[in-house]
Design a protein around this motif. Structure first.
Motif, short mmCIF file in Angstrom:
data_model
loop_
_atom_site.label_atom_id
_atom_site.label_comp_id
_atom_site.label_asym_id
_atom_site.label_seq_id
_atom_site.Cartn_x
_atom_site.Cartn_y
_atom_site.Cartn_z
N GLY A 111 0.82 -1.20 0.00
CA GLY A 111 0.00 0.00 0.00
C GLY A 111 0.86 1.25 0.00
N ASN A 112 0.19 2.39 0.08
CA ASN A 112 0.91 3.65 -0.01
C ASN A 112 1.73 3.98 1.23
N LYS A 113 1.67 3.12 2.24
CA LYS A 113 2.53 3.27 3.42
C LYS A 113 3.54 2.13 3.50
N THR A 114 3.83 1.51 2.36
CA THR A 114 4.89 0.50 2.26
C THR A 114 6.12 1.25 1.78
N TYR A 115 7.09 1.44 2.68
CA TYR A 115 8.25 2.27 2.40
C TYR A 115 9.55 1.49 2.53
N SER A 116 10.60 2.09 2.01
CA SER A 116 11.98 1.71 2.26
C SER A 116 12.21 0.21 2.11
N ALA A 117 12.68 -0.45 3.15
CA ALA A 117 13.00 -1.88 3.06
C ALA A 117 11.77 -2.72 2.75
N ALA A 118 10.61 -2.31 3.24
CA ALA A 118 9.38 -3.06 2.94
C ALA A 118 9.06 -2.97 1.45
N SER A 150 11.31 -2.52 -0.87
CA SER A 150 12.35 -3.34 -1.50
C SER A 150 11.98 -4.81 -1.42
N ASN A 151 11.53 -5.24 -0.25
CA ASN A 151 11.14 -6.65 -0.09
C ASN A 151 9.96 -7.00 -0.98
N ALA A 152 9.00 -6.09 -1.14
CA ALA A 152 7.87 -6.37 -2.03
C ALA A 152 8.37 -6.65 -3.45
N ALA A 153 9.26 -5.79 -3.94
CA ALA A 153 9.82 -5.99 -5.28
C ALA A 153 10.62 -7.29 -5.35
N GLN A 154 11.37 -7.59 -4.28
CA GLN A 154 12.16 -8.82 -4.25
C GLN A 154 11.28 -10.05 -4.17
N TYR A 155 10.21 -9.99 -3.40
CA TYR A 155 9.30 -11.13 -3.27
C TYR A 155 8.63 -11.44 -4.60
N ARG A 156 8.36 -10.41 -5.38
CA ARG A 156 7.79 -10.63 -6.72
C ARG A 156 8.77 -11.48 -7.54
N LEU A 193 1.69 -9.17 -6.15
CA LEU A 193 1.55 -7.99 -5.32
C LEU A 193 0.12 -7.47 -5.44
N VAL A 194 -0.54 -7.29 -4.30
CA VAL A 194 -1.95 -6.92 -4.27
C VAL A 194 -2.13 -5.69 -3.39
N GLY A 195 -2.90 -4.74 -3.88
CA GLY A 195 -3.22 -3.54 -3.10
C GLY A 195 -2.98 -2.30 -3.92
N GLU A 196 -2.34 -1.31 -3.30
CA GLU A 196 -2.06 -0.04 -3.93
C GLU A 196 -0.56 0.12 -4.14
N GLN A 217 4.35 -0.99 -8.49
CA GLN A 217 2.95 -1.14 -8.91
C GLN A 217 2.47 -2.56 -8.60
N PRO A 218 1.28 -2.68 -8.05
CA PRO A 218 0.75 -4.01 -7.75
C PRO A 218 0.34 -4.76 -9.01
N ASP A 219 0.32 -6.07 -8.92
CA ASP A 219 -0.20 -6.90 -10.01
C ASP A 219 -1.72 -6.84 -10.03
N ALA A 220 -2.31 -6.70 -8.86
CA ALA A 220 -3.76 -6.54 -8.73
C ALA A 220 -4.00 -5.25 -7.94
N LEU A 221 -4.43 -4.22 -8.64
CA LEU A 221 -4.69 -2.93 -8.01
C LEU A 221 -6.04 -2.99 -7.30
N ILE A 222 -6.02 -2.91 -5.98
CA ILE A 222 -7.23 -2.91 -5.16
C ILE A 222 -7.15 -1.67 -4.28
N GLU A 223 -7.91 -0.66 -4.65
CA GLU A 223 -7.84 0.61 -3.94
C GLU A 223 -8.69 0.58 -2.67
N THR A 224 -8.19 1.22 -1.66
CA THR A 224 -8.92 1.35 -0.40
C THR A 224 -9.90 2.51 -0.53
N ASP A 225 -11.13 2.28 -0.09
CA ASP A 225 -12.10 3.37 -0.10
C ASP A 225 -12.62 3.55 1.32
#
Length: 161
Positions: free
Chosen positions: A59-66, A68-74, A81-84, A126-134
């Protein structure tokens, strides 16, 4: 993290878990090597559905090392990757350094290394599945990205018979 990652590995193997959700939302980061230690243990779990069963929530509060890890986990875990989009750019300076000014004692922080966790600049990973929070869903306690993942797992399980 090494002890935790080993416990997770054992748990997943003992229970023959096929799907895994890693939630990196609202994660300000830290040391991305800690996230790699988890990935290192997860790749030892042959029972996971390595084609479709690993998800990372961002999400939009996934910063820095998190971020990086999201990109690495992909890449490493074949995670969807799911979310924003993340709040941090996957191409840019990270790794905080700091020093104190001698007269004022103020602490100065700065980013000291340029990393490239993807080939191109973008507004966050960018997520693979964009699911926006409302607001309405949030107010009602509905976690739309998690609901999407659970529905995706249910769809795949139904298709498998």
């Amino acid at each position: 993290m090494e002890d935790f990652a080993e416990d997770v590995e054992d748990y997943l193997k003992e229970r023959e878990i096929r799907n895994l959700i890693i939630d990196l939302r609202d994660n300000g980061g830290g040391d991305f090597f800690v996230g790699l230690a988890l990935a290192w243990r997860l790749v030892l779990v042959d029972g996971l559905d390595w084609d479709h069963g690993i998800y990372t929530l961002i999400g939009n509060k996934t910063y820095s090392a998190a971020m990086s890890n999201a990109a690495q986990y992909r890449q490493i875990l074949n995670a969807k990757l799911v979310g924003e989009p993340t709040g941090a750019n996957p191409v840019g300076y990270q790794d905080m350094g700091q020093f104190s000014l001698p007269n004022s004692g103020w602490t100065i922080t700065y980013s000291k290394r340029n990393y490239r966790f993807q080939d191109t600049h973008s507004e966050g990973v960018q997520p693979d599945a964009l699911i926006e929070t409302d607001w309405d869903s949030y107010r009602r306690g509905i976690d739309k990205p998690l609901v999407w993942v659970m529905d995706d797992i249910a769809r795949r399980n139904a298709a498998d018979g």
